[in-house]
Design a protein around this motif. Sequence first.
Motif, short mmCIF file in Angstrom:
data_model
loop_
_atom_site.label_atom_id
_atom_site.label_comp_id
_atom_site.label_asym_id
_atom_site.label_seq_id
_atom_site.Cartn_x
_atom_site.Cartn_y
_atom_site.Cartn_z
N SER A 7 32.26 -85.44 22.97
CA SER A 7 32.24 -86.04 24.31
C SER A 7 31.67 -87.45 24.30
CB SER A 7 31.42 -85.16 25.26
OG SER A 7 30.10 -85.04 24.79
N SER A 32 28.90 -83.16 15.47
CA SER A 32 27.95 -83.33 16.57
C SER A 32 26.94 -82.19 16.49
CB SER A 32 28.67 -83.28 17.92
OG SER A 32 29.08 -81.95 18.17
N THR A 64 19.03 -87.34 16.34
CA THR A 64 18.21 -86.44 15.53
C THR A 64 18.95 -86.01 14.26
OG1 THR A 64 18.97 -84.73 17.08
CG2 THR A 64 16.71 -85.49 17.32
C1 LIG Z 1 16.58 -84.78 22.18
C2 LIG Z 1 18.04 -84.56 21.89
C3 LIG Z 1 18.54 -84.99 20.67
C4 LIG Z 1 19.90 -84.81 20.39
N1 LIG Z 1 20.38 -85.25 19.17
C5 LIG Z 1 21.73 -85.16 18.95
C6 LIG Z 1 22.29 -85.67 17.74
O1 LIG Z 1 21.60 -86.17 16.85
N2 LIG Z 1 23.62 -85.59 17.58
C7 LIG Z 1 24.47 -85.03 18.53
O2 LIG Z 1 25.69 -85.00 18.30
N3 LIG Z 1 23.93 -84.54 19.66
C8 LIG Z 1 22.61 -84.57 19.90
N4 LIG Z 1 22.11 -84.03 21.03
C9 LIG Z 1 23.02 -83.24 21.90
C10 LIG Z 1 23.87 -84.09 22.81
O3 LIG Z 1 23.18 -84.34 24.01
C11 LIG Z 1 25.20 -83.35 23.15
O4 LIG Z 1 24.89 -82.10 23.70
C12 LIG Z 1 26.10 -83.14 21.95
O5 LIG Z 1 26.30 -84.36 21.26
C13 LIG Z 1 27.45 -82.62 22.46
O6 LIG Z 1 28.28 -82.36 21.37
P1 LIG Z 1 29.86 -82.41 21.57
O7 LIG Z 1 30.27 -83.76 22.02
O8 LIG Z 1 30.45 -81.88 20.32
O9 LIG Z 1 30.11 -81.31 22.69
P2 LIG Z 1 30.51 -81.45 24.20
O10 LIG Z 1 29.62 -82.40 24.92
O11 LIG Z 1 30.61 -80.06 24.73
O12 LIG Z 1 31.95 -82.13 24.15
C14 LIG Z 1 33.08 -81.50 23.65
C15 LIG Z 1 34.25 -82.46 23.90
O13 LIG Z 1 35.41 -81.93 23.30
C16 LIG Z 1 36.50 -82.18 24.17
N5 LIG Z 1 37.50 -81.15 23.85
C17 LIG Z 1 37.43 -79.81 24.08
N6 LIG Z 1 38.52 -79.20 23.59
C18 LIG Z 1 39.30 -80.17 23.07
C19 LIG Z 1 40.56 -80.17 22.42
N7 LIG Z 1 41.26 -79.03 22.22
N8 LIG Z 1 41.09 -81.35 22.03
C20 LIG Z 1 40.43 -82.51 22.24
N9 LIG Z 1 39.23 -82.56 22.83
C21 LIG Z 1 38.66 -81.42 23.24
C22 LIG Z 1 35.94 -82.08 25.55
O14 LIG Z 1 36.74 -82.82 26.46
C23 LIG Z 1 34.56 -82.68 25.38
O15 LIG Z 1 34.56 -84.05 25.67
C24 LIG Z 1 20.75 -84.19 21.34
C25 LIG Z 1 20.23 -83.78 22.57
C26 LIG Z 1 18.89 -83.96 22.84
C27 LIG Z 1 18.37 -83.52 24.18
#
Ligand SMILES: Cc1cc2nc3c(=O)[nH]c(=O)nc-3n(C[C@H](O)[C@H](O)[C@H](O)COP(=O)(O)OP(=O)(O)OC[C@H]3O[C@@H](n4cnc5c(N)ncnc54)[C@H](O)[C@@H]3O)c2cc1C
Length: 324
Positions: free
Chosen positions: A270, A237, A255
């Motif tokens: 998430s 991510s 992106t």
């Molecule tokens: C214009 C724009 C473009 C974007 N483009 C992208 C893109 O191309 N790709 C992308 O991925 N994002 C993109 N984003 C960002 C996106 O909005 C999120 O912020 C991002 O995807 C979050 O990454 P995540 O799910 O890894 O983190 P988080 O949202 O922080 O989620 C982490 C997850 O892990 C879980 N977790 C935590 N610890 C554990 C554990 N020990 N065991 C199991 N589960 C656990 C939590 O419950 C949570 O659900 C973009 C945002 C914008 C504004």
Amino acid sequence: MSTILTYIAISDGKLKRSSLEVLSHCKSLADASGASCEAVVIDANASSFIEGIQKYGASKVHVVEDPIFKNHMNTPLLKALANVMNSVNPSVFAFASTEGTKDVLGALAANQNAAVIADVASFELIDGGVKAKRPVMAAKIMNNTEAKSDKVLVSVRSGSYDLNESPESAEIVNIDFSMDDSEMKSTLREIISASGDTIDLNEAEAIVAAGRGVKDEDGKALISELASVLKAGIGASRALTESGVYDPSLQIGQTGKVVSPQLYIAVGISGAIQHVAGMANSKVIVAINKDPDAPIFEVADYGIVGDLYKVLPPFIEEIKKIKS
Ligand SMILES: Cc1cc2nc3c(=O)[nH]c(=O)nc-3n(C[C@H](O)[C@H](O)[C@H](O)COP(=O)(O)OP(=O)(O)OC[C@H]3O[C@@H](n4cnc5c(N)ncnc54)[C@H](O)[C@@H]3O)c2cc1C
């Protein structure tokens, strides 16, 4: 008889699976409509790929072979594609939606005065053109779109169609190609490969993707081990590419890369809309997340609610047992 032509892309000396998926679909469209299903391959060693292409039902394979195609360069590729269109005059010219295709599709459409629909999830023939479904607004909405023209170019997301073998003994047509140095608008000096995972995520049959829940080297090791037992590519991510944990080339989403493997395992992700935009088209989605309300479970076929550090070790052991 009209012709449906498919461009077969080559990457790292191999036929791109996504191109063969498009060819399989074009073969079924051609069979249903009475059109001729043909393919074109453009490469420094193009003729070595004919056998592989014939398996998927092209009745004619057009071959453009020249050392200039050793690496992707827009100017010679565009010229070769235009030559092929002039010679074959296809009513539909279909491509897999790859980075290389994105580079030349618009220019080819302008050069050939053709209509173009890019990055579709499916397409079919209609009277005088093509009708397609195209994911828009980060794949939240499917847009139905039509192009009516005597020449339509269409590019298709990988994983949209299954591979279907349908062997033909194809007629081989060599198309002459030459290019003067003065025609080149740029020179390729060096290719610097991304330092990320070596499996091409666009072609991977399985992807293990890590999110912010993967917090340390132990977590990364679990992701690598799971990917290794499944022979999967590793994705991430944006949370983990922006923080430098994984190479930016591995980012999946709006992106990042848009992927559609047979199996996508999202670990500690998430399921933000921008991430889902890049993986929603995967055939089977498995999510591992400790939060039962995480939005990723809305798109998952299978969900495991739990701490990835506790879930992954027995999960990996079970897969190893099944594999052995
Ligand atoms: C214009 C724009 C473009 C974007 N483009 C992208 C893109 O191309 N790709 C992308 O991925 N994002 C993109 N984003 C960002 C996106 O909005 C999120 O912020 C991002 O995807 C979050 O990454 P995540 O799910 O890894 O983190 P988080 O949202 O922080 O989620 C982490 C997850 O892990 C879980 N977790 C935590 N610890 C554990 C554990 N020990 N065991 C199991 N589960 C656990 C939590 O419950 C949570 O659900 C973009 C945002 C914008 C504004």
